[in-house]
Every structure is written in C-alpha cells, then in structure tokens.
Design a protein around this motif. Structure first.
Motif, short mmCIF file in Angstrom:
data_model
loop_
_atom_site.label_atom_id
_atom_site.label_comp_id
_atom_site.label_asym_id
_atom_site.label_seq_id
_atom_site.Cartn_x
_atom_site.Cartn_y
_atom_site.Cartn_z
N LEU A 3 -2.97 10.16 -5.99
CA LEU A 3 -3.31 11.47 -5.42
C LEU A 3 -4.71 11.50 -4.81
CD1 LEU A 3 -1.71 13.88 -8.04
CD2 LEU A 3 -1.01 13.58 -5.65
N THR A 4 -5.60 10.64 -5.30
CA THR A 4 -6.95 10.57 -4.72
C THR A 4 -6.98 9.76 -3.43
OG1 THR A 4 -7.63 8.60 -5.94
CG2 THR A 4 -8.03 10.75 -7.00
N GLY A 5 -5.88 9.07 -3.13
CA GLY A 5 -5.82 8.25 -1.93
C GLY A 5 -6.32 6.84 -2.12
N ASN A 6 -6.63 6.47 -3.35
CA ASN A 6 -7.10 5.11 -3.61
C ASN A 6 -5.94 4.13 -3.68
OD1 ASN A 6 -10.00 5.41 -3.91
ND2 ASN A 6 -9.52 6.65 -5.70
N ASP A 7 -6.23 2.88 -3.36
CA ASP A 7 -5.24 1.82 -3.48
C ASP A 7 -5.01 1.52 -4.95
OD1 ASP A 7 -5.28 1.62 -0.73
OD2 ASP A 7 -6.57 -0.14 -0.69
N LEU A 8 -3.80 1.05 -5.26
CA LEU A 8 -3.52 0.66 -6.63
C LEU A 8 -2.39 -0.34 -6.67
CD1 LEU A 8 -0.88 2.27 -8.29
CD2 LEU A 8 -2.22 4.13 -7.34
N ILE A 9 -2.36 -1.07 -7.75
CA ILE A 9 -1.26 -1.99 -8.06
C ILE A 9 -0.71 -1.54 -9.40
CG2 ILE A 9 -0.61 -4.36 -8.62
CD1 ILE A 9 -2.92 -5.29 -6.83
N GLY A 10 0.59 -1.36 -9.46
CA GLY A 10 1.22 -0.91 -10.71
C GLY A 10 2.35 -1.83 -11.09
N ASP A 16 5.90 -8.78 -5.36
CA ASP A 16 6.04 -10.15 -5.88
C ASP A 16 7.41 -10.71 -5.53
OD1 ASP A 16 7.24 -8.29 -7.62
OD2 ASP A 16 6.75 -9.43 -9.42
N ARG A 17 8.42 -9.90 -5.68
CA ARG A 17 9.78 -10.35 -5.34
C ARG A 17 9.94 -10.57 -3.85
NH1 ARG A 17 15.15 -6.84 -6.36
NH2 ARG A 17 16.66 -8.41 -5.74
N MET A 18 9.33 -9.68 -3.05
CA MET A 18 9.38 -9.84 -1.60
C MET A 18 8.78 -11.18 -1.19
SD MET A 18 8.62 -6.63 0.97
CE MET A 18 7.51 -5.84 -0.12
N PHE A 19 7.65 -11.51 -1.78
CA PHE A 19 6.98 -12.75 -1.42
C PHE A 19 7.77 -13.95 -1.93
CE2 PHE A 19 2.83 -10.16 -1.43
CZ PHE A 19 3.18 -9.56 -0.24
N ASP A 20 8.34 -13.85 -3.13
CA ASP A 20 9.19 -14.93 -3.64
C ASP A 20 10.39 -15.18 -2.73
OD1 ASP A 20 7.58 -15.34 -5.86
OD2 ASP A 20 8.87 -14.21 -7.24
N VAL A 38 5.74 -9.41 6.18
CA VAL A 38 4.86 -8.34 5.70
C VAL A 38 3.52 -8.42 6.42
CG1 VAL A 38 3.61 -7.42 3.70
CG2 VAL A 38 6.02 -8.05 3.49
N CYS A 39 3.00 -9.62 6.60
CA CYS A 39 1.74 -9.78 7.33
C CYS A 39 1.86 -9.28 8.76
CB CYS A 39 1.28 -11.24 7.31
SG CYS A 39 0.73 -11.78 5.68
N LYS A 40 3.00 -9.52 9.41
CA LYS A 40 3.24 -9.00 10.77
C LYS A 40 3.28 -7.47 10.76
CE LYS A 40 5.98 -12.90 12.39
NZ LYS A 40 7.34 -13.35 12.73
N LEU A 41 3.97 -6.90 9.76
CA LEU A 41 4.05 -5.44 9.68
C LEU A 41 2.68 -4.80 9.53
CD1 LEU A 41 7.16 -4.81 7.40
CD2 LEU A 41 6.90 -4.20 9.80
#
Length: 174
Positions: free
Chosen positions: A36-43, A154-158, A165-168
């Motif tokens: 909600l603060t707009g910060n990046d996160l990994i969950g 992680d699954r996408m990269f596997d 994703v890098c192109k996107l």
C-alpha cells in the motif's frame, strides 16, 4: 489484526468477505501494508495462504483513483491456469469496483484478449510469451503501468521465461 486496519477502500471489504477471508493471513499481514505504500517487496508463503490477495488488494485499492481505460497494473505469471486463478481472485475481491481486468495467455484465440487490451482493461494478468506477441503486434501498450507483479517468479525463471521477462521490463516504466 483485521482487514479494517489496512485502511482499504470500504468497497474492498465486501470483496474480502465474499472471498471468505475473516482475518488476514501472515503473508497478507506482512505484505499488504508494504504494498500500500508503493514499495517493492518479495513475498513467499505456502500455497493456499492468500498470497494472491496479498498483492491484488493493494492493486485494487490503488487503481480506484487515477485514470481509467488503460493498462495500469500488470501481473506476469508462468501458466495459463495460474493466470485464470489470479483473474478469478481479482473478480471476486474487486466486485463492484468497475475496474476491468483480462487475461492474456496462449492456448486460446487472441481476439478476446486483443479486444480487452483495446478497450482499456486496467489490470492485465499475462503469460510472457503471448503478451510479447501482442506487444509486437501493437495491440498491447504498457507505458502507463504503475504496478508490476512477477507472480511465481522462481517458477517462471525455472521454466525458461527469464529472457521474456527481461524483454517485458523494457516496455514498462522504471
């Protein structure tokens, strides 16, 4: 803690109840305030713990204000099945908000997806390959994206999607 403490738009509380959530799960409790603060996160959390709602609720809350009829949130996911599950969560949690969402993935005809993009769906849940195809065909524009989610990264990269994703990422604002 309860969902009222997140200060989400009151219309989202009806969607939360419809989804069957009575109180936030640990991943929701940790991720929603940060998002909600707009910060990046990994969950990370186990399947079935409400990870999707942990990112969908802040997206819906954010998109209630601001321009409409343009792609403002992009959720990238590795499989069509996961894209459909996320889309279903968006529909349930965002019922009555008048925000439009669509899936963009292979395995089905592109015509309805192209129409949704042209009509200005605010939230796109996409698999990388089909989205890149539609960008190349000039049907998808991502320069107004405000929120980007890489779900199951992680699954996408596997699965070999890192180059896609890098192109996107070149098509969305920094």
């Amino acid at each position: 803690m309860n969902f009222n403490q997140f200060n989400l738009d009151s219309r989202l509380l009806a969607g939360i109840a419809k989804a069957g959530y009575s109180q936030p799960t640990p991943i929701q409790e940790a991720a929603i305030p940060v998002a909600l603060t707009g910060n990046d996160l990994i969950g990370t959390a186990q399947t079935g713990t409400g990870k999707t709602a942990a990112f969908v609720l802040p997206i819906l809350h954010k998109l209630l204000n601001g321009p409409r009829n343009q792609t403002r949130a992009l959720i990238v996911t590795p499989t069509r099945e996961l894209a459909e599950q996320i889309y279903d969560n968006i529909r349930i949690l965002g019922a009555g908000l008048r925000l439009r969402s669509a899936t963009v993935n292979g395995g089905v005809g592109p015509a309805p997806q192209i129409k949704a993009l042209r009509d200005g769906a605010e939230i796109i849940v996409a698999c990388p390959g089909r989205l890149l195809d539609l960008i190349d065909q000039r049907h998808a524009r991502l320069e107004r994206v405000e929120v980007l989610v890489l779900d199951e990264a992680d699954r996408m990269f596997d699965m070999g999607f890192l180059p896609d994703v890098c192109k996107l990422l070149k098509f969305v604002p920094a």
